[in-house]
Design a protein around this motif. Sequence first.
Motif, PDB file in Angstrom:
ATOM      1  N   ASN A  36      -5.282  61.280   3.191  1.00 29.21           N
ATOM      2  CA  ASN A  36      -4.731  61.268   1.839  1.00 29.21           C
ATOM      3  C   ASN A  36      -4.651  59.874   1.233  1.00 29.21           C
ATOM      4  O   ASN A  36      -4.151  59.707   0.129  1.00 29.21           O
ATOM      5  N   GLU A  37      -5.118  58.873   1.953  1.00 32.61           N
ATOM      6  CA  GLU A  37      -5.031  57.498   1.467  1.00 32.61           C
ATOM      7  C   GLU A  37      -6.291  56.741   1.885  1.00 32.61           C
ATOM      8  O   GLU A  37      -6.272  55.947   2.809  1.00 32.61           O
ATOM      9  N   ILE A  38      -7.395  57.008   1.174  1.00 30.92           N
ATOM     10  CA  ILE A  38      -8.666  56.393   1.558  1.00 30.92           C
ATOM     11  C   ILE A  38      -8.989  55.147   0.735  1.00 30.92           C
ATOM     12  O   ILE A  38     -10.033  54.553   0.896  1.00 30.92           O
ATOM     13  N   TYR A  39      -8.089  54.772  -0.173  1.00 27.55           N
ATOM     14  CA  TYR A  39      -8.204  53.521  -0.904  1.00 27.55           C
ATOM     15  C   TYR A  39      -6.787  53.018  -1.172  1.00 27.55           C
ATOM     16  O   TYR A  39      -5.806  53.739  -1.001  1.00 27.55           O
ATOM     17  N   LEU A  40      -6.676  51.783  -1.581  1.00 23.45           N
ATOM     18  CA  LEU A  40      -5.374  51.164  -1.817  1.00 23.45           C
ATOM     19  C   LEU A  40      -5.083  51.095  -3.303  1.00 23.45           C
ATOM     20  O   LEU A  40      -5.905  50.627  -4.082  1.00 23.45           O
ATOM     21  N   ARG A  41      -3.913  51.591  -3.686  1.00 15.16           N
ATOM     22  CA  ARG A  41      -3.429  51.448  -5.054  1.00 15.16           C
ATOM     23  C   ARG A  41      -2.024  50.875  -4.949  1.00 15.16           C
ATOM     24  O   ARG A  41      -1.175  51.419  -4.250  1.00 15.16           O
ATOM     25  N   LYS A  42      -1.773  49.766  -5.605  1.00 15.53           N
ATOM     26  CA  LYS A  42      -0.465  49.120  -5.550  1.00 15.53           C
ATOM     27  C   LYS A  42      -0.031  48.725  -6.952  1.00 15.53           C
ATOM     28  O   LYS A  42      -0.811  48.120  -7.691  1.00 15.53           O
ATOM     29  N   ARG A  43       1.184  49.074  -7.299  1.00 13.08           N
ATOM     30  CA  ARG A  43       1.737  48.680  -8.595  1.00 13.08           C
ATOM     31  C   ARG A  43       2.099  47.204  -8.529  1.00 13.08           C
ATOM     32  O   ARG A  43       2.864  46.790  -7.672  1.00 13.08           O
ATOM     33  N   VAL A  44       1.510  46.421  -9.393  1.00 13.76           N
ATOM     34  CA  VAL A  44       1.736  44.980  -9.407  1.00 13.76           C
ATOM     35  C   VAL A  44       2.995  44.679 -10.231  1.00 13.76           C
ATOM     36  O   VAL A  44       3.900  43.999  -9.756  1.00 13.76           O
ATOM     37  N   VAL A  48       0.806  47.850 -14.635  1.00 15.56           N
ATOM     38  CA  VAL A  48      -0.373  47.218 -14.029  1.00 15.56           C
ATOM     39  C   VAL A  48      -0.458  47.623 -12.564  1.00 15.56           C
ATOM     40  O   VAL A  48       0.483  47.426 -11.798  1.00 15.56           O
ATOM     41  N   SER A  49      -1.596  48.190 -12.186  1.00 16.96           N
ATOM     42  CA  SER A  49      -1.848  48.564 -10.792  1.00 16.96           C
ATOM     43  C   SER A  49      -3.148  47.942 -10.323  1.00 16.96           C
ATOM     44  O   SER A  49      -4.079  47.770 -11.106  1.00 16.96           O
ATOM     45  N   ALA A  50      -3.210  47.617  -9.041  1.00 13.66           N
ATOM     46  CA  ALA A  50      -4.447  47.136  -8.417  1.00 13.66           C
ATOM     47  C   ALA A  50      -4.986  48.266  -7.552  1.00 13.66           C
ATOM     48  O   ALA A  50      -4.235  48.912  -6.819  1.00 13.66           O
ATOM     49  N   VAL A  51      -6.279  48.522  -7.669  1.00 10.93           N
ATOM     50  CA  VAL A  51      -6.927  49.568  -6.880  1.00 10.93           C
ATOM     51  C   VAL A  51      -8.127  48.946  -6.192  1.00 10.93           C
ATOM     52  O   VAL A  51      -8.971  48.331  -6.836  1.00 10.93           O
ATOM     53  N   THR A  52      -8.211  49.098  -4.877  1.00  9.98           N
ATOM     54  CA  THR A  52      -9.323  48.526  -4.114  1.00  9.98           C
ATOM     55  C   THR A  52      -9.473  49.273  -2.792  1.00  9.98           C
ATOM     56  O   THR A  52      -8.684  50.134  -2.457  1.00  9.98           O
ATOM     57  N   GLY A  53     -10.494  48.936  -2.055  1.00 13.62           N
ATOM     58  CA  GLY A  53     -10.670  49.468  -0.708  1.00 13.62           C
ATOM     59  C   GLY A  53     -11.418  50.769  -0.620  1.00 13.62           C
ATOM     60  O   GLY A  53     -11.342  51.465   0.391  1.00 13.62           O
ATOM     61  N   ALA A  54     -12.179  51.132  -1.647  1.00 11.79           N
ATOM     62  CA  ALA A  54     -12.929  52.387  -1.591  1.00 11.79           C
ATOM     63  C   ALA A  54     -14.104  52.307  -0.615  1.00 11.79           C
ATOM     64  O   ALA A  54     -14.695  53.323  -0.260  1.00 11.79           O
ATOM     65  N   GLY A  55     -14.449  51.111  -0.173  1.00 10.23           N
ATOM     66  CA  GLY A  55     -15.427  50.931   0.896  1.00 10.23           C
ATOM     67  C   GLY A  55     -16.816  51.449   0.625  1.00 10.23           C
ATOM     68  O   GLY A  55     -17.388  52.155   1.444  1.00 10.23           O
ATOM     69  N   THR A  60     -18.584  57.087  -6.344  1.00  7.73           N
ATOM     70  CA  THR A  60     -18.275  58.485  -6.075  1.00  7.73           C
ATOM     71  C   THR A  60     -16.801  58.770  -6.343  1.00  7.73           C
ATOM     72  O   THR A  60     -16.458  59.791  -6.931  1.00  7.73           O
ATOM     73  N   LEU A  61     -15.934  57.876  -5.908  1.00  9.34           N
ATOM     74  CA  LEU A  61     -14.498  58.097  -6.040  1.00  9.34           C
ATOM     75  C   LEU A  61     -13.920  57.690  -7.388  1.00  9.34           C
ATOM     76  O   LEU A  61     -12.804  58.089  -7.720  1.00  9.34           O
ATOM     77  N   ALA A  62     -14.635  56.888  -8.163  1.00  4.05           N
ATOM     78  CA  ALA A  62     -14.086  56.328  -9.399  1.00  4.05           C
ATOM     79  C   ALA A  62     -13.449  57.365 -10.322  1.00  4.05           C
ATOM     80  O   ALA A  62     -12.340  57.130 -10.812  1.00  4.05           O
ATOM     81  N   PRO A  63     -14.076  58.508 -10.596  1.00  3.22           N
ATOM     82  CA  PRO A  63     -13.414  59.473 -11.487  1.00  3.22           C
ATOM     83  C   PRO A  63     -12.078  59.980 -10.928  1.00  3.22           C
ATOM     84  O   PRO A  63     -11.103  60.105 -11.669  1.00  3.22           O
ATOM     85  N   ALA A  64     -12.026  60.244  -9.643  1.00  2.47           N
ATOM     86  CA  ALA A  64     -10.774  60.717  -9.038  1.00  2.47           C
ATOM     87  C   ALA A  64      -9.730  59.617  -8.999  1.00  2.47           C
ATOM     88  O   ALA A  64      -8.544  59.864  -9.265  1.00  2.47           O
ATOM     89  N   ILE A  65     -10.148  58.395  -8.682  1.00  2.50           N
ATOM     90  CA  ILE A  65      -9.211  57.264  -8.669  1.00  2.50           C
ATOM     91  C   ILE A  65      -8.645  57.056 -10.076  1.00  2.50           C
ATOM     92  O   ILE A  65      -7.437  56.873 -10.253  1.00  2.50           O
ATOM     93  N   ALA A  66      -9.499  57.118 -11.082  1.00  2.00           N
ATOM     94  CA  ALA A  66      -9.045  56.942 -12.471  1.00  2.00           C
ATOM     95  C   ALA A  66      -8.072  58.043 -12.862  1.00  2.00           C
ATOM     96  O   ALA A  66      -7.031  57.763 -13.470  1.00  2.00           O
ATOM     97  N   GLU A  67      -8.392  59.266 -12.510  1.00  2.00           N
ATOM     98  CA  GLU A  67      -7.506  60.380 -12.861  1.00  2.00           C
ATOM     99  C   GLU A  67      -6.122  60.209 -12.224  1.00  2.00           C
ATOM    100  O   GLU A  67      -5.100  60.414 -12.879  1.00  2.00           O
TER     101      GLU A  67
END
Length: 71
Positions: A36-44, A48-55, A60-67
């Motif tokens: 349930n946590e395959i990338y990192l999202r942290k509220r700065v 403002v949030s930082a999203v990284t680590g999709a590897g 492929t994940l961008a639409p789901a990460i954005a949603e």
Amino acid sequence: MDIIETSARQVIGKAMPRIERRWSGVYHQLIDPTPNEIYLRKRVVDGVSAVTGAGGRGMTLAPAIAEESFQ
């Protein structure tokens, strides 16, 4: 000729431009991610949030990460 170039030539045609350079990058990825946590999202800060680590799965994940990020 690799499979990607062959596929591109089928779509674009034989007159496809010569490949000048190729990407061989390094992708930031979480170590031992949970299902349930395959990338990192942290509220700065608020709003403002930082999203990284999709590897390497970013496109492929961008639409789901954005949603999930912009609810």
